[in-house]
Write a protein that holds these residues in place. Structure first.
Motif, mmCIF file in Angstrom:
data_model
loop_
_atom_site.group_PDB
_atom_site.id
_atom_site.type_symbol
_atom_site.label_atom_id
_atom_site.label_comp_id
_atom_site.label_asym_id
_atom_site.label_seq_id
_atom_site.Cartn_x
_atom_site.Cartn_y
_atom_site.Cartn_z
ATOM 1 N N GLY A 223 0.861 -4.196 -5.841
ATOM 2 C CA GLY A 223 -0.818 -4.132 -5.848
ATOM 3 C C GLY A 223 -2.373 -4.801 -4.800
ATOM 4 N N ASP A 224 -2.704 -5.418 -5.814
ATOM 5 C CA ASP A 224 -3.908 -5.471 -4.601
ATOM 6 C C ASP A 224 -3.596 -7.373 -5.019
ATOM 7 O OD1 ASP A 224 -4.828 -6.675 -7.172
ATOM 8 O OD2 ASP A 224 -6.389 -4.821 -6.626
ATOM 9 N N ALA A 225 -5.000 -7.639 -4.421
ATOM 10 C CA ALA A 225 -4.865 -9.672 -3.646
ATOM 11 C C ALA A 225 -5.214 -9.762 -5.238
ATOM 12 C CB ALA A 225 -6.614 -9.763 -3.275
ATOM 13 N N PRO A 226 -6.029 -9.292 -6.644
ATOM 14 C CA PRO A 226 -5.877 -10.013 -7.334
ATOM 15 C C PRO A 226 -4.789 -10.070 -8.306
ATOM 16 C CG PRO A 226 -7.603 -9.027 -7.309
ATOM 17 C CD PRO A 226 -7.230 -8.182 -6.735
ATOM 18 N N ASP B 80 8.300 -1.444 4.604
ATOM 19 C CA ASP B 80 6.195 -1.857 4.871
ATOM 20 C C ASP B 80 6.345 -0.803 5.570
ATOM 21 O OD1 ASP B 80 4.626 -4.034 3.849
ATOM 22 O OD2 ASP B 80 4.495 -3.358 5.833
ATOM 23 N N PRO B 81 5.022 -0.620 5.686
ATOM 24 C CA PRO B 81 4.635 0.737 7.302
ATOM 25 C C PRO B 81 3.626 -0.434 8.181
ATOM 26 C CG PRO B 81 3.197 0.918 4.694
ATOM 27 C CD PRO B 81 4.462 0.219 4.630
ATOM 28 N N ASP B 82 3.939 -1.843 8.266
ATOM 29 C CA ASP B 82 2.239 -2.244 8.773
ATOM 30 C C ASP B 82 2.923 -4.502 8.783
ATOM 31 O OD1 ASP B 82 0.721 -3.989 10.144
ATOM 32 O OD2 ASP B 82 -1.160 -2.754 10.006
ATOM 33 N N PRO B 83 4.049 -4.808 9.342
ATOM 34 C CA PRO B 83 4.346 -5.866 9.051
ATOM 35 C C PRO B 83 3.209 -6.754 8.928
ATOM 36 C CG PRO B 83 6.133 -4.697 9.822
ATOM 37 C CD PRO B 83 5.088 -3.650 10.134
ATOM 38 N N ILE B 84 1.931 -6.767 9.838
ATOM 39 C CA ILE B 84 1.157 -7.615 10.653
ATOM 40 C C ILE B 84 0.506 -7.781 9.272
ATOM 41 C CG2 ILE B 84 -0.806 -7.636 12.181
ATOM 42 C CD1 ILE B 84 1.175 -6.987 13.841
ATOM 43 N N ALA C 241 4.959 -5.279 -2.834
ATOM 44 C CA ALA C 241 4.117 -4.342 -2.075
ATOM 45 C C ALA C 241 2.803 -4.732 -1.859
ATOM 46 C CB ALA C 241 4.904 -3.170 -1.562
ATOM 47 N N THR C 242 1.911 -4.369 -0.482
ATOM 48 C CA THR C 242 0.120 -3.595 -1.419
ATOM 49 C C THR C 242 0.792 -2.385 -0.060
ATOM 50 O OG1 THR C 242 -1.408 -5.038 -1.378
ATOM 51 C CG2 THR C 242 -0.304 -5.447 0.606
ATOM 52 N N GLY C 243 -0.937 -2.246 -0.910
ATOM 53 C CA GLY C 243 -1.274 -0.823 -0.227
ATOM 54 C C GLY C 243 -0.917 0.559 -0.497
ATOM 55 N N PRO C 244 -0.674 1.782 0.350
ATOM 56 C CA PRO C 244 -0.807 2.500 -0.110
ATOM 57 C C PRO C 244 0.429 2.908 -0.684
ATOM 58 C CG PRO C 244 -1.686 3.080 1.987
ATOM 59 C CD PRO C 244 -1.297 1.614 2.232
ATOM 60 N N ARG D 67 7.205 1.983 -2.972
ATOM 61 C CA ARG D 67 7.749 1.571 -2.849
ATOM 62 C C ARG D 67 8.716 -0.191 -3.215
ATOM 63 N NH1 ARG D 67 5.065 -0.733 0.952
ATOM 64 N NH2 ARG D 67 3.182 -0.809 0.635
ATOM 65 N N TRP D 68 7.844 -0.372 -3.571
ATOM 66 C CA TRP D 68 8.288 -1.823 -4.479
ATOM 67 C C TRP D 68 9.854 -1.313 -5.543
ATOM 68 C CZ3 TRP D 68 8.304 -3.874 -9.836
ATOM 69 C CH2 TRP D 68 8.752 -5.014 -10.030
ATOM 70 N N GLU D 69 9.704 -0.180 -6.223
ATOM 71 C CA GLU D 69 10.641 -0.052 -7.191
ATOM 72 C C GLU D 69 11.756 0.186 -6.859
ATOM 73 O OE1 GLU D 69 8.450 2.671 -9.866
ATOM 74 O OE2 GLU D 69 7.887 1.090 -11.187
ATOM 75 N N ALA D 70 11.686 1.016 -5.402
ATOM 76 C CA ALA D 70 12.704 1.539 -4.782
ATOM 77 C C ALA D 70 13.566 0.155 -4.133
ATOM 78 C CB ALA D 70 12.475 2.757 -3.759
ATOM 79 N N GLU D 71 12.326 -0.574 -3.493
ATOM 80 C CA GLU D 71 13.570 -2.000 -2.995
ATOM 81 C C GLU D 71 13.651 -2.974 -4.066
ATOM 82 O OE1 GLU D 71 13.761 -4.628 0.443
ATOM 83 O OE2 GLU D 71 12.938 -2.430 0.156
ATOM 84 N N CYS D 72 13.307 -2.959 -5.312
ATOM 85 C CA CYS D 72 14.362 -3.951 -6.407
ATOM 86 C C CYS D 72 15.440 -2.662 -6.847
ATOM 87 C CB CYS D 72 13.051 -3.392 -7.813
ATOM 88 S SG CYS D 72 12.077 -4.838 -8.305
#
Length: 291
Positions: free
Chosen positions: A243-246, A271-275, A215-218, A223-228
């Motif tokens: 998190g972010d790209a790094p 995820d709010p924006d698949p693209i 998951a990334t973004g706001p 969201r990631w913890e809920a998905e887990c």
């Protein structure tokens, strides 16, 4: 070089696939992976459409549940897609979710026996050979494809248990590991795969593909913890990245160092924006992995 990919979740409606596939192609994503989960979207129909809408994107199915599919039909379909889009298609096969297979009347008493019969028959058919099999589950009487693939098609197997991993090493050209597989899980999988390869005397390459919950973004971490939790994974384990790209690039290194050849990021179901997720992997994570 570690290959990067992303999943188009079948929880999204099929009509969303075109925009996502085209965006992946334009962004330079290497691989888009689709699932044939019951009772959502057909894997081969979606794959063919995604390939037709794009020019260079590789598309994988991870996976086709073999209890649902006669091996001759699977071979016909794979051969057709390969000839239409050479070099751009990966097909994975597996036993499917047992409850779903029973639900549709396709449950088998021994999924590993089915796999042991199915994969060699599929390989022989894709080589253009005439095949005779009289197994417990697979039965073929002088079956031969009129239009076999124009080039070798690697056979990938999706599996997770020790016996299945060893069998994949013995029979397949690559293994697909499900989301929730930690880096240590990849190491253990590699060891079991290598046991099967040694048993079969195989020295060729065997690619390991792993799905990584991401998951990334706001609100990424929430969201990631809920998905887990949705998948019954412990967020405290190293089962993905938020998190972010790094942070994504560091995650690629962890799974690659453990033995993964392809890391496929699996977005959260909300995820709010698949693209944007696809573009993020291709344009922000890939350069950091290559650096």
């Amino acid at each position: 070089m570690t290959v990067l990919g992303a999943v188009f979740l079948p929880q999204l409606p099929p009509e969303r696939l075109r925009d996502v596939a085209v965006a992946a192609d334009r962004a330079g994503l290497e691989e888009l992976w689709l699932w044939e989960d019951c009772f959502l979207e057909g894997g081969l129909t979606a794959t063919t459409a995604a390939l037709a809408w794009t020019e260079r994107l590789r598309v994988g199915i991870g996976l086709l549940p073999i209890p649902l599919r006669n091996v001759a039909v699977t071979a016909m379909e794979i051969a057709t897609v390969q000839r239409l889009f050479p070099g751009r298609f990966h097909a994975g096969v597996g036993s499917g979710v047992p409850d779903w297979m029973v639900q549709v009347g396709a449950g088998v008493s021994s999924p590993l026996t089915l796999m042991r019969e199915y994969v060699p028959a599929l390989r022989s058919l894709l080589r253009g050979e005439e095949v005779r099999v009289e197994g417990k589950f697979v039965k073929l009487d002088r079956v031969k494809l009129d239009w076999p693939p124009s080039e070798t098609v690697p056979i990938l197997v999706g599996t997770g248990g020790p016996k299945g991993l060893a069998l994949s090493g013995e029979l397949a050209d690559g293994t697909i590991l499900t989301g929730g597989t930690t880096p240590d899980g990849v190491r253990h999988a590699r060891a079991r795969i290598d046991e099967g390869r040694a048993r079969a005397g195989r020295t060729d390459a065997h690619r390991v593909t792993v799905y990584v919950l991401a998951a990334t973004g706001p609100g990424a971490l929430v969201r990631w913890e809920a998905e887990c939790r949705r998948w019954n994974f412990d967020p405290a384990d190293d089962v993905g990245v938020a998190g972010d790209a790094p942070e994504f690039a560091a995650a690629v290194k962890r799974w690659a160092d453990a033995g993964a050849d392809t890391v496929v990021f699996q977005p959260t179901s909300d995820d709010p924006d698949p693209i944007r997720f696809i573009e993020f992997i291709a344009s922000e994570v890939r350069p950091l992995v290559d650096a």
